[in-house]
Scaffold this motif. Structure first.
Motif, PDB file in Angstrom:
ATOM      1  N   GLU A   1      -4.263  -0.957   2.107  1.00 13.73           N
ATOM      2  CA  GLU A   1      -4.130  -1.437   3.482  1.00 13.73           C
ATOM      3  C   GLU A   1      -5.489  -1.483   4.166  1.00 13.73           C
ATOM      4  OE1 GLU A   1      -1.563  -0.411   7.520  1.00 13.73           O
ATOM      5  OE2 GLU A   1      -2.059   1.199   6.121  1.00 13.73           O
ATOM      6  N   GLU A   2      -6.292  -0.447   3.971  1.00  8.06           N
ATOM      7  CA  GLU A   2      -7.611  -0.418   4.598  1.00  8.06           C
ATOM      8  C   GLU A   2      -8.479  -1.561   4.085  1.00  8.06           C
ATOM      9  OE1 GLU A   2     -11.294   2.730   5.458  1.00  8.06           O
ATOM     10  OE2 GLU A   2      -9.657   3.288   4.100  1.00  8.06           O
TER      11      GLU A   2
ATOM     12  N   SER B   1       0.844  -1.190   0.000  1.00  7.97           N
ATOM     13  CA  SER B   1       0.000   0.000   0.000  1.00  7.97           C
ATOM     14  C   SER B   1       0.878   1.238   0.000  1.00  7.97           C
ATOM     15  CB  SER B   1      -0.919  -0.008   1.225  1.00  7.97           C
ATOM     16  OG  SER B   1      -1.909   0.987   1.124  1.00  7.97           O
TER      17      SER B   1
ATOM     18  N   GLY C   1      -2.239   3.937   1.920  1.00  6.02           N
ATOM     19  CA  GLY C   1      -3.127   3.397   2.937  1.00  6.02           C
ATOM     20  C   GLY C   1      -4.460   2.890   2.445  1.00  6.02           C
TER      21      GLY C   1
END
Length: 398
Positions: A264-265, A258, A261
């Protein structure tokens, strides 16, 4: 001074610990170090089974000399030619010029190629033996576990299998040398990390080796790295059998890359769903931070894998690309598979991750989830459903 370590009346451990080298094969982190195991049989004739990495020669030869007390060496058995085991061959031949070097037909050309040695060879074939007096060594080839010349030898009087890299482990031997002297569970993860990254590609040859050696009455396994086994032999063989058949346990590895982010989320949402629907063994890794050897080890352990990556210059994120290339090189099979990805102007990562699963014949458990820009409600629910589907697939196997 050296207090000898006996495997039996005339067989000795003369290995050394390496707590300084940072990378094994200049690739794999050695956070807990590694041992280089070598053995001496001090019988009517003397045999050394494998040497050590050349930088540890002084420590090693001091142990050998303490046992031999001036006796000559008759045989050097070379079970495996990687330099972490063969690195001291040249200097040992200078110290013991009459010593015969024992290997198979694939070993001997490698010795000449690596060390320029082309004399005093003793070639052994499958099932050949060498009598040392009260001890007798019988040789078995185990090609591609994990080099073509790899072999093992069985000491017949004490039923000790000198297994070379097979059944090896990362990690130094911190006081305890035999498995019943140490916390075996402390080494299991490093055993699996060693197997999966060093030997893992060769599942079929490992299966053939296990069948070949299965008829032997093994009382002790003495590998070239890690503990010597005299209590957990059956368990160690069972673990090798499981790993070499790529038979995963219940659990999920969520590995993602990522940049900002968003991917990643997505990975976090899927992981939460996996756990909420009943799977306790969930391991989430950022491939840009955790070394791939640790992630690969858990891929060998667990049945489910979810991969996530943003699109980066119309490709996978470079660190994810390196990770999945290694997975494909290892040929890990029999996994349940899910895919997540994000992009800003043109998506490509999901398509490429799906291709990885197809190449490895993994079973997709749900449609891949691809989000443009930041994660929004619709794709949030899709990530959740992907995690739920993974959990349900695993639970159905109970």
């Amino acid at each position: 001074m050296y207090k000898q370590v006996n495997l039996s009346d005339k067989i000795y451990y003369v290995g050394v610990n390496d707590r300084r080298t940072a990378l094994f094969e200049n690739m794999w982190p050695l956070d807990r170090g590694v041992s280089y195991n070598s053995y001496v049989i001090d019988d009517e004739k003397v045999a050394i089974i494998d040497t050590v990495e050349a930088g540890h020669f002084e420590k090693w030869i001091a142990k050998v000399r303490a046992i031999l007390k001036g006796r000559k060496v008759d045989y050097l058995v070379v079970n495996h030619m990687e330099p972490d085991h063969s690195g001291a061959i040249r200097i040992l031949t200078e110290l013991y010029p009459d010593m015969e070097i024992v290997g198979n037909k694939k070993t001997l050309p490698m010795i000449e190629g690596y060390y320029g040695i082309n004399s005093n060879f003793k070639e052994v074939k499958e099932g050949d033996s060498i009598d040392l007096g009260s001890n007798k060594l019988t040789f078995y080839t185990v090609p591609m576990v994990h080099w073509p010349e790899s072999m093992v030898c069985m000491e017949e009087s004490n039923n000790i299998l000198f297994s070379s890299d097979a059944f090896g482990s990362f990690g130094t031997l911190d006081g305890g040398i035999f498995d019943d002297e140490l916390d075996f569970e402390h080494y299991v993860d490093e055993m699996r990390r060693y197997y999966s990254n060093i030997v893992g590609k060769y599942g079929n040859p490992v299966q053939k080796a296990l069948k070949k050696l299965g008829g032997l009455d093994i009382k002790m396994i003495a590998p070239s790295h890690g503990p010597i086994y005299r209590e957990n032999i059956a368990r160690m063989i069972d673990m090798y059998d499981q790993w070499s058949r790529y038979e995963g346990e219940e659990g999920v590895v969520v590995a993602y890359a990522s940049m900002y982010g968003n991917t990643e989320e997505m990975a976090e949402v899927a992981a939460r769903a996996v756990a909420e629907y009943g799977i306790k063994n969930v391991r989430v890794y950022d491939v840009s931070k955790t070394h791939i050897s640790h992630i690969i080890s858990d891929v060998f352990k667990y049945k489910g894998i979810i991969l996530g990556s943003p699109t980066y210059s119309n490709e996978l994120h470079p660190n994810m690309e390196a990770f999945v290339m290694k997975l494909q090189h290892l040929g890990v099979v029999n996994r349940y598979f899910g895919v997540l990805g994000s992009f800003t102007w043109a998506g490509a990562s999901v398509k490429k991750l799906n291709a990885v699963g197809e190449n490895l014949n993994w079973e997709a458990i749900a449609e891949a989830v691809e989000e443009k820009h930041a994660l929004k409600e619709g794709k949030y629910d899709a990530c959740w459903q992907l995690g739920k589907a993974m959990a349900e697939k695993l639970i159905a196997e109970r």
